[in-house]
Design an enzyme around this catalytic site. Structure first.
Site, PDB file in Angstrom:
ATOM      1  N   TRP A  52      47.832  39.701  42.052  1.00 55.55           N
ATOM      2  CA  TRP A  52      47.437  40.879  42.845  1.00 55.55           C
ATOM      3  C   TRP A  52      48.168  40.873  44.193  1.00 55.55           C
ATOM      4  O   TRP A  52      48.744  41.885  44.609  1.00 55.55           O
ATOM      5  CB  TRP A  52      45.920  40.842  43.042  1.00 55.55           C
ATOM      6  CG  TRP A  52      45.295  42.073  43.581  1.00 55.55           C
ATOM      7  CD1 TRP A  52      45.860  43.325  43.635  1.00 55.55           C
ATOM      8  CD2 TRP A  52      43.980  42.195  44.134  1.00 55.55           C
ATOM      9  NE1 TRP A  52      44.962  44.208  44.184  1.00 55.55           N
ATOM     10  CE2 TRP A  52      43.808  43.548  44.493  1.00 55.55           C
ATOM     11  CE3 TRP A  52      42.926  41.295  44.336  1.00 55.55           C
ATOM     12  CZ2 TRP A  52      42.618  44.017  45.064  1.00 55.55           C
ATOM     13  CZ3 TRP A  52      41.751  41.755  44.892  1.00 55.55           C
ATOM     14  CH2 TRP A  52      41.595  43.104  45.256  1.00 55.55           C
ATOM     15  N   HIS A 107      52.458  27.627  44.756  1.00 53.95           N
ATOM     16  CA  HIS A 107      51.137  27.006  44.558  1.00 53.95           C
ATOM     17  C   HIS A 107      51.108  25.608  45.189  1.00 53.95           C
ATOM     18  O   HIS A 107      50.135  24.878  45.011  1.00 53.95           O
ATOM     19  CB  HIS A 107      50.825  26.848  43.069  1.00 53.95           C
ATOM     20  CG  HIS A 107      50.444  28.124  42.367  1.00 53.95           C
ATOM     21  ND1 HIS A 107      49.686  29.101  42.947  1.00 53.95           N
ATOM     22  CD2 HIS A 107      50.688  28.550  41.096  1.00 53.95           C
ATOM     23  CE1 HIS A 107      49.499  30.097  42.075  1.00 53.95           C
ATOM     24  NE2 HIS A 107      50.103  29.787  40.951  1.00 53.95           N
ATOM     25  N   LYS A 265      39.644  39.603  33.415  1.00 54.09           N
ATOM     26  CA  LYS A 265      38.527  40.512  33.695  1.00 54.09           C
ATOM     27  C   LYS A 265      38.551  41.016  35.136  1.00 54.09           C
ATOM     28  O   LYS A 265      38.060  42.098  35.418  1.00 54.09           O
ATOM     29  CB  LYS A 265      37.197  39.790  33.484  1.00 54.09           C
ATOM     30  CG  LYS A 265      36.772  39.588  32.055  1.00 54.09           C
ATOM     31  CD  LYS A 265      35.335  39.083  32.071  1.00 54.09           C
ATOM     32  CE  LYS A 265      34.795  38.773  30.701  1.00 54.09           C
ATOM     33  NZ  LYS A 265      33.477  38.122  30.807  1.00 54.09           N
TER      34      LYS A 265
HETATM   35  P1  A3P Z   1      39.916  36.518  35.978  1.00 56.23           P
HETATM   36  O1  A3P Z   1      40.384  35.399  35.110  1.00 56.23           O
HETATM   37  O2  A3P Z   1      38.610  36.230  36.656  1.00 56.23           O
HETATM   38  O3  A3P Z   1      39.895  37.827  35.299  1.00 56.23           O
HETATM   39  P2  A3P Z   1      46.180  34.572  39.544  1.00 56.23           P
HETATM   40  O4  A3P Z   1      46.908  35.825  39.695  1.00 56.23           O
HETATM   41  O5  A3P Z   1      46.126  33.746  40.817  1.00 56.23           O
HETATM   42  O6  A3P Z   1      46.636  33.798  38.373  1.00 56.23           O
HETATM   43  O7  A3P Z   1      44.647  34.952  39.310  1.00 56.23           O
HETATM   44  C1  A3P Z   1      44.277  35.552  38.103  1.00 56.23           C
HETATM   45  C2  A3P Z   1      42.967  36.266  38.315  1.00 56.23           C
HETATM   46  O8  A3P Z   1      43.213  37.480  39.063  1.00 56.23           O
HETATM   47  C3  A3P Z   1      42.384  36.706  36.991  1.00 56.23           C
HETATM   48  O9  A3P Z   1      40.963  36.675  37.185  1.00 56.23           O
HETATM   49  C4  A3P Z   1      42.928  38.104  36.850  1.00 56.23           C
HETATM   50  O10 A3P Z   1      42.201  38.905  35.962  1.00 56.23           O
HETATM   51  C5  A3P Z   1      42.821  38.601  38.285  1.00 56.23           C
HETATM   52  N1  A3P Z   1      43.740  39.708  38.574  1.00 56.23           N
HETATM   53  C6  A3P Z   1      44.968  39.930  38.059  1.00 56.23           C
HETATM   54  N2  A3P Z   1      45.487  41.054  38.543  1.00 56.23           N
HETATM   55  C7  A3P Z   1      44.586  41.565  39.403  1.00 56.23           C
HETATM   56  C8  A3P Z   1      44.555  42.746  40.204  1.00 56.23           C
HETATM   57  N3  A3P Z   1      45.547  43.604  40.202  1.00 56.23           N
HETATM   58  N4  A3P Z   1      43.456  42.954  40.954  1.00 56.23           N
HETATM   59  C9  A3P Z   1      42.427  42.096  40.962  1.00 56.23           C
HETATM   60  N5  A3P Z   1      42.398  40.959  40.206  1.00 56.23           N
HETATM   61  C10 A3P Z   1      43.456  40.695  39.440  1.00 56.23           C
END
Ligand code: A3P
Length: 299
Positions: A52, A107, A265
């Site tokens: 995000w 990371h 999700k």
């Molecule tokens: P969930 O597994 O709870 O759904 P990262 O990007 O650091 O790998 O984190 C992944 C998490 O961010 C996942 O959470 C994913 O669904 C959520 N995510 C991905 N894209 C997103 C967006 N545009 N807005 C909000 N959350 C998002």
């Protein structure tokens, strides 16, 4: 290094053995990365909202070239739009030749960042998310990409995580490393809380844009540019794009991650569907112990 012993670590070695590019990539970046004065580092613990943050940052910095109907985000996984320090050093060096401003994602823990970042006039955006949802998100992600994790139970993953065993080290050390560094250089850091961004995306996107040196003009605000960026980068929009529903990130790698796995999700509080009362108490106690005196509030 207690975290160098879990299933997650097996994954890192597995990748390193297969491609010489994961652990090696971290070390290579630590030894060779040269920060440029205008670089901005997007730092996070995995599963805290990195995808995000990358989408939002990319949309903010490219908004003069692209709008919501032409943005490369419509056809490209956000992870491809902004390079990852541990794996994309060559690409970063190429981009540095053409641009004085480059957002880079990592990371790495703060104390593992390349020396060149620490000694530069860096700006760091750090996104963090509540530990309970990170555990659930991490479990689902790892279960799909790590062969030894395929049959791991949530309980097992939970216990490893709470012992601090995971691929980027203990969750609390990661956050606190950046947090402590920010105390002596507060202007160089912007902390964004995933939950706050969901609650109030507009002011958080404005904060992000201002911090990275791309503030919105009054005209842009009147033209609803912020809202358009928020909609473009929303989970609902990105997770429904063809590019993010199919295909693989870094397809050349044998452990290539399917794009869809970055979008699950995106709900606050999904942990309630997984945690027993005992787990809740254990994490609450850990959070109190690790973060209690810092003033950092983890919802
Ligand atoms: P969930 O597994 O709870 O759904 P990262 O990007 O650091 O790998 O984190 C992944 C998490 O961010 C996942 O959470 C994913 O669904 C959520 N995510 C991905 N894209 C997103 C967006 N545009 N807005 C909000 N959350 C998002």
């Amino acid at each position: 290094c207690s975290w160098l012993k879990g299933r997650f670590t097996l994954y890192k070695y597995q990748e390193a053995w297969n491609h010489e590019d994961w652990l090696d990539g971290e070390i290579f970046a630590q030894q060779n990365f040269i920060a440029h004065p205008n670089d901005v580092f997007l730092c996070s613990y995995p599963k805290s909202g990195t995808t995000w943050l990358k989408a939002l940052t990319f949309a903010i910095v490219t908004r003069e070239k692209f709008d919501e109907s032409t943005s490369p985000l419509l056809k490209t996984l956000p992870h491809r739009c902004i390079p990852f320090l541990e794996k994309d050093l060559v690409r970063i060096e190429e981009s540095h030749k053409n641009s004085s401003f480059l957002p880079v994602n990592t990371h790495l823990q703060y104390n593992s960042l390349p020396e060149s970042i620490i000694t530069s006039n860096y700006k760091i955006v750090y996104i963090y998310r509540n530990m309970k949802d990170v555990i659930v998100s991490y479990y689902h992600f790892m279960k799909e990409i790590v062969i030894p994790m395929e049959n791991a139970s949530f309980e097992e993953a939970f216990d490893e995580f709470c012992e601090g065993i995971s691929s980027c080290g203990p969750y609390w050390d990661h956050i606190l490393g950046y947090w402590k560094a920010s105390l002596s250089r507060p202007k160089r850091f912007l902390f964004l809380k995933y939950e706050d961004m969901k609650e109030d995306p507009t002011s958080n996107v404005k904060r992000l844009a201002e911090f990275i040196g791309r503030p919105f003009t009054i005209e842009e605000e009147k033209a609803n540019v912020i809202e358009k960026i928020i909609t473009l980068c929303s989970f609902e929009n990105l997770s429904n794009l063809d590019v993010n529903k199919s295909g693989k990130h870094r397809p050349e790698e044998c452990n290539a991650v399917e794009n869809r796995l970055f979008f699950r999700k995106a709900k606050d509080g999904d942990w309630k569907n997984y945690f027993t009362q005992e787990m809740i108490e254990k994490v609450d106690k850990l959070i109190d112990e690790k973060f209690g005196v810092t003033g950092l509030v983890l919802k």
